[in-house]
Enzyme design. Sequence first.
Site, PDB file in Angstrom:
ATOM      1  N   SER A  19      40.596  40.881  44.768  1.00 37.49           N
ATOM      2  CA  SER A  19      40.006  40.122  45.874  1.00 37.49           C
ATOM      3  C   SER A  19      40.389  40.667  47.242  1.00 37.49           C
ATOM      4  O   SER A  19      40.044  40.091  48.264  1.00 37.49           O
ATOM      5  CB  SER A  19      40.406  38.645  45.790  1.00 37.49           C
ATOM      6  OG  SER A  19      41.751  38.463  46.140  1.00 37.49           O
ATOM      7  N   ARG A  56      46.135  27.411  61.105  1.00 36.46           N
ATOM      8  CA  ARG A  56      46.376  27.098  59.696  1.00 36.46           C
ATOM      9  C   ARG A  56      47.786  27.533  59.337  1.00 36.46           C
ATOM     10  O   ARG A  56      48.201  28.653  59.622  1.00 36.46           O
ATOM     11  CB  ARG A  56      45.344  27.811  58.819  1.00 36.46           C
ATOM     12  CG  ARG A  56      45.467  27.482  57.326  1.00 36.46           C
ATOM     13  CD  ARG A  56      44.222  27.931  56.593  1.00 36.46           C
ATOM     14  NE  ARG A  56      43.081  27.112  56.966  1.00 36.46           N
ATOM     15  CZ  ARG A  56      41.813  27.480  56.791  1.00 36.46           C
ATOM     16  NH1 ARG A  56      41.542  28.674  56.287  1.00 36.46           N
ATOM     17  NH2 ARG A  56      40.833  26.677  57.136  1.00 36.46           N
ATOM     18  N   GLU A 183      42.018  40.330  29.447  1.00 33.84           N
ATOM     19  CA  GLU A 183      40.755  40.869  29.929  1.00 33.84           C
ATOM     20  C   GLU A 183      40.470  42.282  29.415  1.00 33.84           C
ATOM     21  O   GLU A 183      39.598  42.975  29.929  1.00 33.84           O
ATOM     22  CB  GLU A 183      40.720  40.849  31.461  1.00 33.84           C
ATOM     23  CG  GLU A 183      41.891  41.513  32.143  1.00 33.84           C
ATOM     24  CD  GLU A 183      41.964  41.226  33.640  1.00 33.84           C
ATOM     25  OE1 GLU A 183      41.180  40.406  34.131  1.00 33.84           O
ATOM     26  OE2 GLU A 183      42.807  41.837  34.309  1.00 33.84           O
ATOM     27  N   GLY A 208      39.545  36.529  31.440  1.00 35.94           N
ATOM     28  CA  GLY A 208      38.897  37.080  32.628  1.00 35.94           C
ATOM     29  C   GLY A 208      37.600  37.728  32.178  1.00 35.94           C
ATOM     30  O   GLY A 208      37.561  38.924  31.887  1.00 35.94           O
ATOM     31  N   PRO A 293      36.349  29.550  43.606  1.00 36.64           N
ATOM     32  CA  PRO A 293      36.301  30.488  44.730  1.00 36.64           C
ATOM     33  C   PRO A 293      36.716  29.930  46.082  1.00 36.64           C
ATOM     34  O   PRO A 293      36.701  30.665  47.067  1.00 36.64           O
ATOM     35  CB  PRO A 293      34.822  30.891  44.759  1.00 36.64           C
ATOM     36  CG  PRO A 293      34.110  29.671  44.277  1.00 36.64           C
ATOM     37  CD  PRO A 293      35.011  29.042  43.264  1.00 36.64           C
ATOM     38  N   ASP A 384      33.278  41.564  43.046  1.00 34.90           N
ATOM     39  CA  ASP A 384      34.512  42.302  43.289  1.00 34.90           C
ATOM     40  C   ASP A 384      34.545  43.513  42.370  1.00 34.90           C
ATOM     41  O   ASP A 384      33.521  43.864  41.771  1.00 34.90           O
ATOM     42  CB  ASP A 384      35.756  41.412  43.136  1.00 34.90           C
ATOM     43  CG  ASP A 384      35.923  40.863  41.721  1.00 34.90           C
ATOM     44  OD1 ASP A 384      35.203  41.324  40.805  1.00 34.90           O
ATOM     45  OD2 ASP A 384      36.781  39.986  41.519  1.00 34.90           O
TER      46      ASP A 384
END
Length: 438
Positions: A19, A56, A183, A208, A293, A384
């Site tokens: 990501s 934040r 995965e 995954g 997400p 991605d």
Amino acid sequence: LKDVYVEAAVTAICDCEDSVAAVDAEDKARVYSNWAGLMRGDLQEKFQKGGKQATRKLNADKTFTCRASSADKIHLKGRACLLVRNVGIHMYTDAVVDAATGQELPEGLLDLLVTVLAALHDLRPEVSKKPLNLLNSREGSMYIVKPKMHGPDEVAYVVETFAFIEKAFGLPENALKIGIMDEERRTTVNLEECIRKASRRCIFINTGFLDRTGDEIHTSFHAGAVLPKGDIKKAVWRTAYEDWNVDVGLKTGLAPGRGQIGKGMWAAPDAMAAMVAEKSNHPKAGATTAWVPSPTAATLHALHYHQVNVLDVQRRMQAGKARSTLGEILTPPLLLDRKLSAREVEHALEESAQGILGYVVRWVDVGVGCSKVPDLSGVGLMEDRATLRISSQHIANWLRHGIVSEDQVVAAFKKMAKVVDGQNAASAGYAPMAPGFD
């Protein structure tokens, strides 16, 4: 319902991998700096929202006082428990090189070293003076997600590196915990042994399906032409893979309170109504966590765990028979005798080409490693390196087996370059690919 709080995203993963686009020393330094700020508890970001500047920062723990007795208090964590995903063991980086030979360093080892070093702020608050109401781990542990491991031997290697780093930093044995991403096919079929190799450290297993689909195509590459991507999701291996993961997790003791069994990402970040309607399938499948997400998606998905009693689901599964077989998992998603129409081939090829280009221009031009990329229908989908892996493997497989020609592939990419240019036309500084493709 102002006074109703929904606890969501109890755990969250900070990423050094898919990501983000961390491809050189400067990028890696920024990733590590952010992780260190989270571990110190002082990371802040200022941004504009609604025409106003907002800041934040990490929330402190929350304390609720009983109305009937001020002596009765409830304390809840104000933040998700953070895990950090290091890259896989097969990646190398020139961010650090051997001074004598110029040899690049395994990127996974660099991630491990620096992310653990940063986590010492959290693991040794008596030294770092980190406020106790901002601690990440209540148990003195650090949680590392490890992707793309191919079977038990690679899990054992990662466990060995964890033990080495613990000794180097003077940490207690097994302070570094591992989340195993299931995965790659070799990990799937040997999942029980993978967990055994990390039995003192394993905190979760997780399917995954994006990377796993890419590996499925790669593993079966020479066996024959694979199905169109949409049909690969419906093939027998996929259902078997998802069920096998949960069954093995329950067999090895990853019940609530001892570890998580996770499911994959909801890839359409704007389709929240559809997510609410469909993602309850994950707790119904026995999963105690699943990837989403955004914070909004996390809060909505948390409601599914109030609607579905996962403990009851898991008890029923444990009382029943195994729901998948090794033979089903090893059934490759091949076309076999199925004949595709010219239109089916063209659509599948253009879909892959458009997804690859739509992702790559965001990665190269903007430096964003996980993007919401509109598909051919204009629906924003999360893209991605895992989705890139699927599309590139799919095109290569069809080339290998004569479903498409090189000329067709080039033509599809040129056609889709114009589509992607149009989708990004309003982006400041965007450099069109067409018509100067070279």
